[in-house]
Design a protein around this motif. Sequence first.
Motif, short mmCIF file in Angstrom:
data_model
loop_
_atom_site.label_atom_id
_atom_site.label_comp_id
_atom_site.label_asym_id
_atom_site.label_seq_id
_atom_site.Cartn_x
_atom_site.Cartn_y
_atom_site.Cartn_z
N LYS A 182 -5.31 -0.23 0.60
CA LYS A 182 -6.18 -1.37 0.30
C LYS A 182 -7.39 -1.31 1.22
O LYS A 182 -7.23 -1.18 2.44
CB LYS A 182 -5.43 -2.70 0.49
CG LYS A 182 -6.28 -3.87 0.06
CD LYS A 182 -5.56 -5.19 0.09
CE LYS A 182 -6.50 -6.26 -0.49
NZ LYS A 182 -5.99 -7.60 -0.28
N LEU A 227 1.43 -4.09 2.82
CA LEU A 227 0.04 -4.58 2.88
C LEU A 227 -0.31 -5.04 4.30
O LEU A 227 -1.41 -4.78 4.80
CB LEU A 227 -0.15 -5.72 1.88
CG LEU A 227 -0.14 -5.31 0.40
CD1 LEU A 227 0.00 -6.53 -0.50
CD2 LEU A 227 -1.41 -4.53 0.04
N GLU A 273 4.68 -7.00 0.60
CA GLU A 273 3.98 -7.76 1.65
C GLU A 273 3.93 -6.98 2.95
O GLU A 273 2.89 -6.92 3.63
CB GLU A 273 4.70 -9.10 1.88
CG GLU A 273 4.50 -10.11 0.77
CD GLU A 273 5.40 -11.33 0.97
OE1 GLU A 273 5.83 -11.55 2.12
OE2 GLU A 273 5.67 -12.01 -0.02
N ALA A 275 -2.52 -7.46 -5.76
CA ALA A 275 -3.10 -7.66 -4.42
C ALA A 275 -4.41 -6.90 -4.26
O ALA A 275 -4.99 -6.86 -3.17
CB ALA A 275 -2.10 -7.23 -3.35
#
Lengths: 442, 461
Positions: free
Chosen positions: A57, A82, A79, A17
């Motif tokens: 991120k 994130l 998921e 990712a």
Amino acid sequence: MTISDQANQVIDLVKAAGASGDLIIDQGESVSLKARDGELEEYKVSSSQIFGLRVIKDGKVGTAHSEAADSDALSSLVEQALTNASFTAIEVHENILANEASLKTDDSVLCPVENVSIDEKVNFALQMESDLAARDRVKNVPYNGVQDNTNQRHIFSSAGLSAYSKSRMCAAYAYALVEQGDKNAMEGIGQASRLFADLNANDIVDRAYTQTIDILDGSPVPSGHYDVIFDEEVQASLFGVFTLMFSGKSAKDGVNPMREKLGESIADTRLNITDKPLSVDGFGYQLFDAEGTATQSTPLIVDGTLNTLIHNSATASFFDMKTTGHAARGPKSTLGVGLHQLEIAAGSSSQADLFSGKYLMLTDLTGMHSGANAISGDFSFGASGFLYEDGQRLQPVRGITVAGNFYDMLNKIALIGDKQFWNWEKSALMPHIRFADMAVSG
Amino acid sequence: MLNHQTAQSVIDHGISLGADFAELFVERSQTNTISTLSNQVQSVESGIDFGIGLRLVYGTKVLYGYTNKPEGDELKRILSELAAKDLRDPGVSAFNFDYRQITDLHPAVRTLTNDSEVESKVAYLLAADVAARAASNMISQTRGSCRQKEQHVELFNSEGLHTGDTRNYIRTSLTSIASDGSEQATGSWNDGGLMGWELEHDISAEKTGTEATRQALVNLGAKPCPSGRMPVVIGNGFGGVIFHEACGHLLETTSVAKKASVFHDQMGQMIANTAVSAVDDGTMTKQWGSINIDDEGLDTQRTQLIKDGKLTSFLVDKIGAEQTGFERTGSGRRESYKYAPASRMRNTFIEPGDANLDEMISSIDKGIYASHMGGGSVQPGTGEFNFAVTEGYFVEDGKVKYPVKAATLISTGPAVLKEISMVGNDFSLACGMCGSVSGAVPTSVGQATLKVDDILVGGNA
């Protein structure tokens, strides 16, 4: 799937990712026994595991946890983390450390193998409860237990970190309820050890009984200011309430009252406090912190002067310094800081000097979770213990409060004893400290 | 969440081990927690908790285990391990599960399953921060949080019970930190309920921020609190923690059955001033401490604990009922599948009276008005309890004089219940978390403002 397989699945998804991350996997197994009226009242066994993921991120940090460990659940974990990251502000100071270390604790020291049957543990619990219940004036033993807990922690990161620790703690405790006429009292004590064989039921019974009988006839002392000594259990708890004073994260957040006082005198010059995570005698032993940074002994207060706050890599970066190896994170929490194992150095006062004149020895404080404000330092607790003069016990004391400001107290130290004591949970090693002029209400 | 046939075979296995009672408690909980620091989102955390608690009862002995693995073989293995020392002649299962659909008294709308609504919650917390700072330029920092939880529980037992419930919890809080350059002080405000994020319509960011700041400023200017025995007026809402600690815990059969409560043999007797009537009510719509069914599958109820000073009921769970002979009150609660249930409080409060605050204050020569309370604790065996004043004022000659710093009030349950002489008419409830043998469970405390004639105040003056 093995733990490594599961970790690889998660870390690979994080990398795919375009993020970095670290994964904590905590596993635990425990047996817990309680006795009542000579019979086993509760027998509890458990096994658990939980995955806690932190991802970064585009400079944003997100965390998520899962107790389910199938492949779908682990994908969902990534998921969620994130998604959570997408809502947070950019945090330039928080990064996954470039740490490829492979760390492992020594099972033979922290988790020694022992051949002990469940029958032996049950018999220990029954004997402890029935022996204490049989003592004079003991109405019953409402709180007692025997536990055998083994905990494991794995940390894996996208930078290649692989850290593993495993430790065992056996513990036993008992509280006696004593009645005589219209008076009653309840006190207790525990023991902790890495080996079940090192627990001593007779010692627990003797000490729990003595403590309870001794306090039974307690009454308040007149309101006033007294010299106060806290016993080893209470003193460790008291310092534990105010550990925010060492927190680099609280300093970063602007709520640590000591944040501007590095290098300044904040306590009596005889006070020396060090965090010692590598002392294997205690249960606060930590080879590495929650970011996988190897720990070390950290002097916090040296001769009364604040030497350092404790940091993880993010709070350290904020203050332009290096981590002190105090990152703390549970699977369900975000990155913080935490002390491992506090040690206060022995002072120079003999036990005879320490226990001279008139003073209160406090053996119990109540309301410690609610009666203290770690930001202001103010506290007010219910208390009980004994009034002494020159080592002679004048009376047991109950129904009093002790109040003050912890940060002021550090400058009101009269004497520091020359012997150190572990609290029974073996989380802190300290000498007795005699504090002067404490406000007591009776 | 657990296959019907699997549950049946596991319960059958428990009974085949000779247990008098076997139960499975299956839980899947979803959580979402947002934290703000000043005007920024500090963290968002979410996750899934899943596990199964297994309980076998032999007489009044409880054997308990839990696992994250829902497979039938694993569940049977745990039961066999638990029962290894208690094996008796096998019992015979003579039941079929008949799913009992409960009536949901607290239907939630904006649930986590639908949408975690992070943006909306963040907007609320940041608006509260703006309000907190607008109220004073002495606010150096604010900390906000919004935590939402959706707990699905499913119960199977050897009495043929099969039922389930979904509980939606939400709680918001803001803490303001005031600083005058040399000292810091805090104030906080929180809201919550057994509902979804529709709570947003019942609360105000403006009020949250200004109240947190107001309390922080009061504490920043507070003087040391006088100490000693004196009358204390305790504010409404969270002031009800006095009854929670002084009496509530002592009426749980968890303590009563062990004779570890000073009230264990006082049923039907006068244990409080006649001004005191008290209730533990699990049925109040969308209240923080409410439930549809308890964690043993029994409908919850409203339980009159004390009426005009007389003890009328304990809080009774299944094991407590068998140990004491009192009827169950739908009070068996637990934090999660990791705990065996125990008798616990729900929404616990002293019923309102007809006095008012001015009457209470004017009746005091020297004392304290504790308008806001923090938490506390109790030792059930002796009834000794403590709780913390988070906003208090010194009262002299019938008038409120000046704010005082944090103080702890201590007494014993039996003593303080007889010292409550006036109860006001400004009743309200407040949210809290109560920790005990079966973990931390949501409970409400409540009361109208009341006066305690004599209690020990632990001040620093």
